[in-house]
Design a protein around this motif. Sequence first.
Motif, PDB file in Angstrom:
ATOM      1  N   ILE A 403       0.847  -1.199   0.000  1.00 21.66           N
ATOM      2  CA  ILE A 403       0.000   0.000   0.000  1.00 21.66           C
ATOM      3  C   ILE A 403       0.885   1.253   0.000  1.00 21.66           C
ATOM      4  CG2 ILE A 403      -1.804   1.259   1.249  1.00 21.66           C
ATOM      5  CD1 ILE A 403      -2.882  -1.420   0.366  1.00 21.66           C
ATOM      6  N   VAL A 404       0.588   2.169  -0.925  1.00 22.27           N
ATOM      7  CA  VAL A 404       1.413   3.381  -1.037  1.00 22.27           C
ATOM      8  C   VAL A 404       0.546   4.644  -1.107  1.00 22.27           C
ATOM      9  CG1 VAL A 404       3.371   2.298  -2.202  1.00 22.27           C
ATOM     10  CG2 VAL A 404       1.450   3.157  -3.572  1.00 22.27           C
ATOM     11  N   ASN A 405       1.207   5.755  -0.817  1.00 20.95           N
ATOM     12  CA  ASN A 405       0.590   7.061  -1.008  1.00 20.95           C
ATOM     13  C   ASN A 405       1.029   7.575  -2.389  1.00 20.95           C
ATOM     14  OD1 ASN A 405      -0.006   9.736  -1.158  1.00 20.95           O
ATOM     15  ND2 ASN A 405       0.941  10.295   0.811  1.00 20.95           N
ATOM     16  N   PRO A 406       0.118   7.679  -3.349  1.00 24.93           N
ATOM     17  CA  PRO A 406       0.523   7.999  -4.724  1.00 24.93           C
ATOM     18  C   PRO A 406       1.012   9.433  -4.903  1.00 24.93           C
ATOM     19  CG  PRO A 406      -1.857   7.987  -4.547  1.00 24.93           C
ATOM     20  CD  PRO A 406      -1.340   7.503  -3.227  1.00 24.93           C
ATOM     21  N   TYR A 407       0.787  10.281  -3.898  1.00 23.31           N
ATOM     22  CA  TYR A 407       1.268  11.663  -4.014  1.00 23.31           C
ATOM     23  C   TYR A 407       2.766  11.749  -3.724  1.00 23.31           C
ATOM     24  CZ  TYR A 407      -3.602  13.177  -4.118  1.00 23.31           C
ATOM     25  OH  TYR A 407      -4.918  13.363  -4.466  1.00 23.31           O
ATOM     26  N   SER A 408       3.330  10.685  -3.135  1.00 22.04           N
ATOM     27  CA  SER A 408       4.743  10.725  -2.761  1.00 22.04           C
ATOM     28  C   SER A 408       5.563   9.889  -3.747  1.00 22.04           C
ATOM     29  CB  SER A 408       4.908  10.162  -1.336  1.00 22.04           C
ATOM     30  OG  SER A 408       6.234   9.758  -1.128  1.00 22.04           O
ATOM     31  N   ARG A 409       6.425  10.569  -4.527  1.00 22.08           N
ATOM     32  CA  ARG A 409       7.208   9.785  -5.503  1.00 22.08           C
ATOM     33  C   ARG A 409       8.215   8.887  -4.803  1.00 22.08           C
ATOM     34  NH1 ARG A 409       9.475  14.570  -9.268  1.00 22.08           N
ATOM     35  NH2 ARG A 409       7.391  15.349  -8.974  1.00 22.08           N
ATOM     36  N   GLU A 410       8.694   9.325  -3.617  1.00 24.92           N
ATOM     37  CA  GLU A 410       9.634   8.457  -2.877  1.00 24.92           C
ATOM     38  C   GLU A 410       8.927   7.172  -2.444  1.00 24.92           C
ATOM     39  OE1 GLU A 410       9.229  11.647  -2.034  1.00 24.92           O
ATOM     40  OE2 GLU A 410      11.194  12.620  -2.183  1.00 24.92           O
ATOM     41  N   GLU A 411       7.690   7.343  -1.965  1.00 26.19           N
ATOM     42  CA  GLU A 411       6.968   6.156  -1.501  1.00 26.19           C
ATOM     43  C   GLU A 411       6.665   5.212  -2.671  1.00 26.19           C
ATOM     44  OE1 GLU A 411       3.148   5.699   1.080  1.00 26.19           O
ATOM     45  OE2 GLU A 411       4.389   7.243   2.017  1.00 26.19           O
ATOM     46  N   LEU A 412       6.359   5.776  -3.817  1.00 23.92           N
ATOM     47  CA  LEU A 412       6.119   4.945  -5.004  1.00 23.92           C
ATOM     48  C   LEU A 412       7.393   4.202  -5.393  1.00 23.92           C
ATOM     49  CD1 LEU A 412       4.000   7.434  -7.156  1.00 23.92           C
ATOM     50  CD2 LEU A 412       3.194   5.235  -6.293  1.00 23.92           C
ATOM     51  N   ALA A 413       8.522   4.927  -5.383  1.00 24.77           N
ATOM     52  CA  ALA A 413       9.798   4.308  -5.773  1.00 24.77           C
ATOM     53  C   ALA A 413      10.179   3.209  -4.781  1.00 24.77           C
ATOM     54  CB  ALA A 413      10.887   5.374  -5.851  1.00 24.77           C
ATOM     55  N   ASP A 414      10.025   3.494  -3.478  1.00 24.37           N
ATOM     56  CA  ASP A 414      10.368   2.484  -2.458  1.00 24.37           C
ATOM     57  C   ASP A 414       9.445   1.269  -2.575  1.00 24.37           C
ATOM     58  OD1 ASP A 414      12.195   4.299  -1.595  1.00 24.37           O
ATOM     59  OD2 ASP A 414      11.131   4.851   0.246  1.00 24.37           O
ATOM     60  N   GLY A 415       8.151   1.540  -2.800  1.00 22.11           N
ATOM     61  CA  GLY A 415       7.176   0.450  -2.912  1.00 22.11           C
ATOM     62  C   GLY A 415       7.509  -0.452  -4.084  1.00 22.11           C
ATOM     63  N   LEU A 416       7.922   0.154  -5.178  1.00 21.97           N
ATOM     64  CA  LEU A 416       8.254  -0.629  -6.371  1.00 21.97           C
ATOM     65  C   LEU A 416       9.481  -1.499  -6.111  1.00 21.97           C
ATOM     66  CD1 LEU A 416       7.598  -1.302  -9.244  1.00 21.97           C
ATOM     67  CD2 LEU A 416       8.704   0.803  -9.991  1.00 21.97           C
ATOM     68  N   LYS A 417      10.448  -0.923  -5.424  1.00 24.35           N
ATOM     69  CA  LYS A 417      11.659  -1.707  -5.131  1.00 24.35           C
ATOM     70  C   LYS A 417      11.303  -2.889  -4.225  1.00 24.35           C
ATOM     71  CE  LYS A 417      16.452  -1.426  -4.276  1.00 24.35           C
ATOM     72  NZ  LYS A 417      17.591  -0.672  -3.822  1.00 24.35           N
ATOM     73  N   LEU A 418      10.482  -2.618  -3.226  1.00 21.08           N
ATOM     74  CA  LEU A 418      10.054  -3.683  -2.313  1.00 21.08           C
ATOM     75  C   LEU A 418       9.318  -4.778  -3.090  1.00 21.08           C
ATOM     76  CD1 LEU A 418       9.448  -4.642   0.680  1.00 21.08           C
ATOM     77  CD2 LEU A 418       7.296  -3.394   0.459  1.00 21.08           C
ATOM     78  N   ALA A 419       8.422  -4.377  -3.964  1.00 25.47           N
ATOM     79  CA  ALA A 419       7.630  -5.353  -4.727  1.00 25.47           C
ATOM     80  C   ALA A 419       8.534  -6.212  -5.607  1.00 25.47           C
ATOM     81  CB  ALA A 419       6.591  -4.632  -5.582  1.00 25.47           C
ATOM     82  N   LEU A 420       9.514  -5.585  -6.241  1.00 28.56           N
ATOM     83  CA  LEU A 420      10.382  -6.319  -7.171  1.00 28.56           C
ATOM     84  C   LEU A 420      11.323  -7.272  -6.448  1.00 28.56           C
ATOM     85  CD1 LEU A 420      11.191  -3.396  -9.630  1.00 28.56           C
ATOM     86  CD2 LEU A 420      10.066  -5.552 -10.261  1.00 28.56           C
ATOM     87  N   SER A 421      11.609  -6.970  -5.172  1.00 22.63           N
ATOM     88  CA  SER A 421      12.581  -7.818  -4.471  1.00 22.63           C
ATOM     89  C   SER A 421      11.911  -8.790  -3.493  1.00 22.63           C
ATOM     90  CB  SER A 421      13.586  -6.928  -3.717  1.00 22.63           C
ATOM     91  OG  SER A 421      12.862  -6.103  -2.839  1.00 22.63           O
ATOM     92  N   MET A 422      10.605  -8.868  -3.522  1.00 21.34           N
ATOM     93  CA  MET A 422       9.901  -9.697  -2.529  1.00 21.34           C
ATOM     94  C   MET A 422      10.163 -11.194  -2.740  1.00 21.34           C
ATOM     95  SD  MET A 422       5.912  -9.319  -1.609  1.00 21.34           S
ATOM     96  CE  MET A 422       5.993  -7.614  -1.142  1.00 21.34           C
ATOM     97  N   SER A 423      10.331 -11.910  -1.627  1.00 19.59           N
ATOM     98  CA  SER A 423      10.624 -13.352  -1.734  1.00 19.59           C
ATOM     99  C   SER A 423       9.386 -14.105  -2.239  1.00 19.59           C
ATOM    100  CB  SER A 423      11.015 -13.907  -0.362  1.00 19.59           C
ATOM    101  OG  SER A 423       9.873 -13.922   0.475  1.00 19.59           O
TER     102      SER A 423
END
Length: 490
Positions: A403-423
């Motif tokens: 779950i992310v806050n779409p107004y925050s580009r940092e949160e979007l970038a971090d969320g994407l990294k987390l999603a791509l590296s998830m086990s």
Amino acid sequence: MSRLIVVSNRVTVPERPGEAPAGGLAVALSAALKEYSGFWFGWSGATTSEFSNRIQMRRINDVTVVTVDLEESDFQEYYNGFANGTLWPLFHYRIDLTAYDRSFSEGYERVNHRFAQTLAPLIEPDDLIWVHDYHLIPLGRELRLLGVTNPIGFFLHIPWPAPQILTTLPRHRKLVESLFSYDLVGFQTDEWLWAFESYVLGEAGGAWAADGRLQAFGQTLRAQAFPIGLDLEEFQELARSPVALRAFDRMAAHSVFRSLIVGVDRLDYSKGLEERLYGFEAFLEQNPELRREVLYLQVAPTSRGEVEAYQDLRGRIDALCGRINAIYADMDSAPIRYVNRGYRRDELAGIYRAASVCLVTPLRDGMNLVAKEYVAAQDPDDPGVLMLSRFAGAARQMTEAVIVNPYSREELADGLKLALSMSLAERRARYESLMAGIRRSNVKVWRDSFVDALATAHEPFLPLMDGAGEEPVLPRARISPSDVSEPSEA
Ligand code: ADQ
């Protein structure tokens, strides 16, 4: 069993399984109607120079549809004007884009009146009537004024805004009052329900009745949340179809050695496409080692292209995709593939399955069915990850998404990294919980719980007499106006 009459602005039943109807409402309604007798009533999509009550009746894919054409000026004032130029932005918290023109609201009232006049003669005594979405809020009242006493329910597919937003509409009180002609009013989530209750109690001087109904404007209604779901079996069948498998193969071949990230939205400012692109740009900026490892496919067909705000948005998205690709592309790869067209639902199912991550990051959304479709299309043994905006109605149910806050580009970038590296173990665990929710709250549960609640919410009418006690002036009122204190219009 009673017949069910479904009423919505547009009637769009797919002619063949897999074909894409125009948006979430159509997908949900054609699924809902297959098991009921009755018909689906609404606009044909065609315009004429002069309005006539002439209807067209057809049977498409097990659903009977009854349509009527709109007059050209109705289309401009009602559809492009009040519905999509005023209510849509307002209800999605975009008062900066909201048009407050009076002629639009007059066209809106006129079309609702005409719809009621055309529909009323088709209604039989035992019918249940279910009206859908912001285009048709006054329809219940118009039907009541024509003497229709059947149970009538209304479901809002988009958010209901907070009172501070709604009261910027000059005739907000009239709009809300018209909802009180319905027996039952449904919202996607508790959040939109609470916003509605808060208006009724705080702004309209309403109160709770002892039986849990809301009372205001001399009438009562029942209000409740009914989260919309998928026709899961139908969608999973589409996901196994040859068309879906071909789309999967094509996408898999195009993203060899890269993780596919997908976004599927109508090209609409509520969907947060610009913010998402800025978030993706931040991700590329912060993770140089991953730049060649990802491909972001954004599918976004033009929607409501006659409304200026949509034309402007399209220009900005084109420019943004071009700029990011120009900076981060190499001679043999580009990070973004932006497709300005729609796909069939079976093709989408294949694309979803090939994607490691799906970005569903609206700034405000009633529910968002793409989030549910993406999860439903995954391979249970190796599922992808859903990244979901906290401002989508779906986030109230799909808490196991990232779950992310779409107004925050940092949160979007971090969320994407987390999603791509998830086990794999974590992806599976999240997928299982999300799927359990999708199964529990599918489109049949949504439809049946609304229809059952409508049948029980209906109360016999107590005619409201005029001063001399002769003619009933508003045959629909169910409580005496003296039961409710009504403040005068601000
Ligand atoms: P929409 O705003 O249209 O619906 P959504 O719920 O995401 O949004 O539904 C879109 C539907 O259209 C999905 O079935 C999807 O597959 C299809 N679709 C979307 N983009 C597409 C594309 N690029 N190509 C092809 N098909 C596409 C409104 C409300 C939502 C609410 C639904 C249902 O705005 O909040 O979830 O109604 O109530």
